[in-house]
Design an enzyme around this catalytic site. Structure first.
Site, PDB file in Angstrom:
ATOM      1  N   GLY A  30       0.813  -1.220   0.000  1.00  0.00           N
ATOM      2  CA  GLY A  30       0.000   0.000   0.000  1.00  0.00           C
ATOM      3  C   GLY A  30       0.841   1.263   0.000  1.00  0.00           C
ATOM      4  O   GLY A  30       2.008   1.229  -0.360  1.00  0.00           O
ATOM      5  N   LEU A  32       0.487   3.732  -2.045  1.00  0.00           N
ATOM      6  CA  LEU A  32       0.873   3.612  -3.449  1.00  0.00           C
ATOM      7  C   LEU A  32       1.362   4.929  -4.051  1.00  0.00           C
ATOM      8  O   LEU A  32       0.885   6.002  -3.690  1.00  0.00           O
ATOM      9  CB  LEU A  32      -0.318   3.083  -4.268  1.00  0.00           C
ATOM     10  CG  LEU A  32      -0.877   1.747  -3.789  1.00  0.00           C
ATOM     11  CD1 LEU A  32      -2.067   1.331  -4.645  1.00  0.00           C
ATOM     12  CD2 LEU A  32       0.180   0.656  -3.803  1.00  0.00           C
ATOM     13  N   HIS A  33       2.338   4.803  -4.949  1.00  0.00           N
ATOM     14  CA  HIS A  33       2.891   5.974  -5.645  1.00  0.00           C
ATOM     15  C   HIS A  33       3.134   5.595  -7.108  1.00  0.00           C
ATOM     16  O   HIS A  33       2.803   4.469  -7.527  1.00  0.00           O
ATOM     17  CB  HIS A  33       4.175   6.450  -4.957  1.00  0.00           C
ATOM     18  CG  HIS A  33       5.168   5.340  -4.709  1.00  0.00           C
ATOM     19  ND1 HIS A  33       5.842   4.712  -5.716  1.00  0.00           N
ATOM     20  CD2 HIS A  33       5.557   4.735  -3.562  1.00  0.00           C
ATOM     21  CE1 HIS A  33       6.636   3.788  -5.224  1.00  0.00           C
ATOM     22  NE2 HIS A  33       6.474   3.757  -3.911  1.00  0.00           N
ATOM     23  N   HIS A  36       4.522   2.148  -7.986  1.00  0.00           N
ATOM     24  CA  HIS A  36       3.555   1.048  -8.024  1.00  0.00           C
ATOM     25  C   HIS A  36       2.726   1.109  -9.314  1.00  0.00           C
ATOM     26  O   HIS A  36       2.415   0.089  -9.915  1.00  0.00           O
ATOM     27  CB  HIS A  36       2.593   1.127  -6.833  1.00  0.00           C
ATOM     28  CG  HIS A  36       3.258   0.935  -5.502  1.00  0.00           C
ATOM     29  ND1 HIS A  36       3.429   1.956  -4.605  1.00  0.00           N
ATOM     30  CD2 HIS A  36       3.787  -0.169  -4.929  1.00  0.00           C
ATOM     31  CE1 HIS A  36       4.028   1.487  -3.523  1.00  0.00           C
ATOM     32  NE2 HIS A  36       4.263   0.209  -3.690  1.00  0.00           N
ATOM     33  N   LYS A 148      13.851  -1.055  -7.597  1.00  0.00           N
ATOM     34  CA  LYS A 148      14.376  -0.336  -6.428  1.00  0.00           C
ATOM     35  C   LYS A 148      14.740  -1.324  -5.317  1.00  0.00           C
ATOM     36  O   LYS A 148      15.729  -1.165  -4.639  1.00  0.00           O
ATOM     37  CB  LYS A 148      13.366   0.687  -5.902  1.00  0.00           C
ATOM     38  CG  LYS A 148      13.977   1.525  -4.780  1.00  0.00           C
ATOM     39  CD  LYS A 148      13.097   2.654  -4.367  1.00  0.00           C
ATOM     40  CE  LYS A 148      12.060   2.222  -3.366  1.00  0.00           C
ATOM     41  NZ  LYS A 148      12.625   1.901  -2.035  1.00  0.00           N
ATOM     42  N   GLN A 152      15.654  -7.715  -3.032  1.00  0.00           N
ATOM     43  CA  GLN A 152      14.377  -8.436  -2.913  1.00  0.00           C
ATOM     44  C   GLN A 152      14.078  -9.212  -4.204  1.00  0.00           C
ATOM     45  O   GLN A 152      13.605 -10.350  -4.161  1.00  0.00           O
ATOM     46  CB  GLN A 152      13.250  -7.443  -2.613  1.00  0.00           C
ATOM     47  CG  GLN A 152      11.863  -8.034  -2.691  1.00  0.00           C
ATOM     48  CD  GLN A 152      10.792  -7.111  -2.147  1.00  0.00           C
ATOM     49  OE1 GLN A 152      10.627  -7.020  -0.949  1.00  0.00           O
ATOM     50  NE2 GLN A 152      10.043  -6.445  -3.016  1.00  0.00           N
ATOM     51  N   VAL A 175      11.278   4.192 -10.584  1.00  0.00           N
ATOM     52  CA  VAL A 175      10.648   5.466 -10.969  1.00  0.00           C
ATOM     53  C   VAL A 175      11.139   6.517  -9.976  1.00  0.00           C
ATOM     54  O   VAL A 175      11.147   6.283  -8.767  1.00  0.00           O
ATOM     55  CB  VAL A 175       9.106   5.360 -10.930  1.00  0.00           C
ATOM     56  CG1 VAL A 175       8.467   6.683 -11.332  1.00  0.00           C
ATOM     57  CG2 VAL A 175       8.631   4.243 -11.854  1.00  0.00           C
ATOM     58  N   ARG A 186       7.979   5.326   1.840  1.00  0.00           N
ATOM     59  CA  ARG A 186       8.560   5.962   3.031  1.00  0.00           C
ATOM     60  C   ARG A 186       8.867   7.442   2.812  1.00  0.00           C
ATOM     61  O   ARG A 186       9.045   8.173   3.788  1.00  0.00           O
ATOM     62  CB  ARG A 186       9.832   5.231   3.448  1.00  0.00           C
ATOM     63  CG  ARG A 186       9.577   3.850   4.032  1.00  0.00           C
ATOM     64  CD  ARG A 186      10.855   3.252   4.594  1.00  0.00           C
ATOM     65  NE  ARG A 186      10.579   2.144   5.481  1.00  0.00           N
ATOM     66  CZ  ARG A 186      10.513   0.879   5.100  1.00  0.00           C
ATOM     67  NH1 ARG A 186      10.685   0.571   3.831  1.00  0.00           N
ATOM     68  NH2 ARG A 186      10.255  -0.064   5.976  1.00  0.00           N
TER      69      ARG A 186
HETATM   70  O1  PAF Z   1       8.136  -4.661  -1.935  1.00  0.00           O
HETATM   71  C1  PAF Z   1       7.160  -4.706  -1.161  1.00  0.00           C
HETATM   72  O2  PAF Z   1       6.329  -3.809  -1.118  1.00  0.00           O
HETATM   73  C2  PAF Z   1       7.007  -5.893  -0.227  1.00  0.00           C
HETATM   74  O3  PAF Z   1       8.244  -6.349   0.208  1.00  0.00           O
HETATM   75  C3  PAF Z   1       6.195  -7.034  -0.857  1.00  0.00           C
HETATM   76  C4  PAF Z   1       6.882  -7.626  -2.064  1.00  0.00           C
HETATM   77  C5  PAF Z   1       4.809  -6.534  -1.242  1.00  0.00           C
HETATM   78  C6  PAF Z   1       6.018  -8.162   0.168  1.00  0.00           C
HETATM   79  O4  PAF Z   1       5.367  -7.719   1.323  1.00  0.00           O
END
Ligand code: PAF
Length: 279
Positions: A30, A32-33, A36, A148, A152, A175, A186
């Site tokens: 969530g 969102l920007h 996303h 970014k 991950q 972006v 954040r």
């Molecule tokens: O990148 C994120 O926003 C989170 O790490 C994810 C992939 C939604 C998992 O909670």
């Protein structure tokens, strides 16, 4: 856009759609920007149905205060997704995702021993727990993640391999705000002064990109760190120049075919990450 809170109802809908359509998935926490939205756009361009999820996953926060502080803007997020043309949003409760404590421990070898993994113990195990659970629920053909979160992406690709999943991972470019700051949920927590100084993070990375590969790796690294730390509001946690495949630091430009600079910075209590490809 249809909204689902229960797994059973979402799966009923998806099993019907899957008969004739490809399913794309954008997992989010969530707040969102534009970053996303670029994932949603890419998903819409590659799949028939776009499913987004919004779930602030407690198991990936090693710092309880960070979890508490994490921005939650559910109503606005719904409007943003609707406007972007997302077909389905999944907004589960914690009980829905974790009816029991998830005890699984993943082994990512050296991939999670460095950078974010070193400074946020257990973070990637939590990411793998929630992403594997969400993949299990949605069973998407493709899933979309932002560059970014460089480390991950490596972890999730590795997880997909380990679990023999068929979901294709699509990585989308970072972006940035007009001044170069990488978009992040954040960013909205930064004070005016922190926000102003935060542009030094991407500028230091762009400096590194300009210098590579003419200048020795360590010289670039030290100077990029110095540039960020010269802002009173910023403190570098790590800045590493790494092999994109192994995530291990390189000492020379010939050490790997693809090399990235990755950085994590504390701006007061807010932690920001960014990266740029150097080679
Ligand atoms: O990148 C994120 O926003 C989170 O790490 C994810 C992939 C939604 C998992 O909670």
């Amino acid at each position: 856009m249809e909204k689902y809170e229960r797994i059973s109802e979402l799966q009923l809908k998806l099993s019907e759609l899957r008969k004739s359509k490809t399913i794309g998935f954008v997992p989010t926490m969530g707040a969102l920007h534009q970053g996303h939205l670029s994932l949603i756009d890419k998903c819409k361009s590659m799949c028939n149905i776009t499913v987004a999820s919004i779930f602030v996953n407690p198991t990936q926060f090693n710092d309880k205060n960070d979890y508490r502080r994490y921005p939650r803007t559910l109503e606005k997020d719904g409007e943003i997704l609707e406007k972007a043309g997302c077909d389905i949003v999944f907004v589960p409760s914690e009980k829905e995702i974790y009816p029991e404590t998830d005890e699984r421990i993943f082994d990512f070898g050296e991939l999670d021993k460095v950078m974010e993994g070193k400074f946020r113990q257990g973070h990637f195990n939590g990411v793998a727990q929630v992403v594997s659970r969400l993949f299990d629920i949605v069973n998407p053909d493709k899933a979309f993640f932002g560059q970014k979160d460089f480390q991950q992406v490596s972890i999730i690709k590795n997880m997909v391999k380990q679990l023999n999943l068929t979901t294709e991972i699509v990585v989308c470019p970072i972006v940035r705000e007009q001044d170069g700051l990488a978009m992040s949920s954040r960013n909205m927590l930064l004070s005016d002064n922190q926000r102003k100084e935060a542009i030094n993070i991407s500028q230091a990375l762009f400096y590194a990109k300009q210098q590579a590969p003419g200048t020795p790796v360590n010289e670039i690294r030290d100077e990029a760190i110095r540039r960020i730390n010269s802002s009173p509001e910023l403190k570098v946690e790590y800045l590493e120049i790494v092999d994109a495949n192994t995530l291990q630091t390189v000492s020379g430009w010939d050490d790997a075919t693809e090399i990235f600079a990755c950085v994590a910075v504390q701006a007061g209590k807010i932690r920001l990450i960014d990266n740029v490809q150097l080679k």
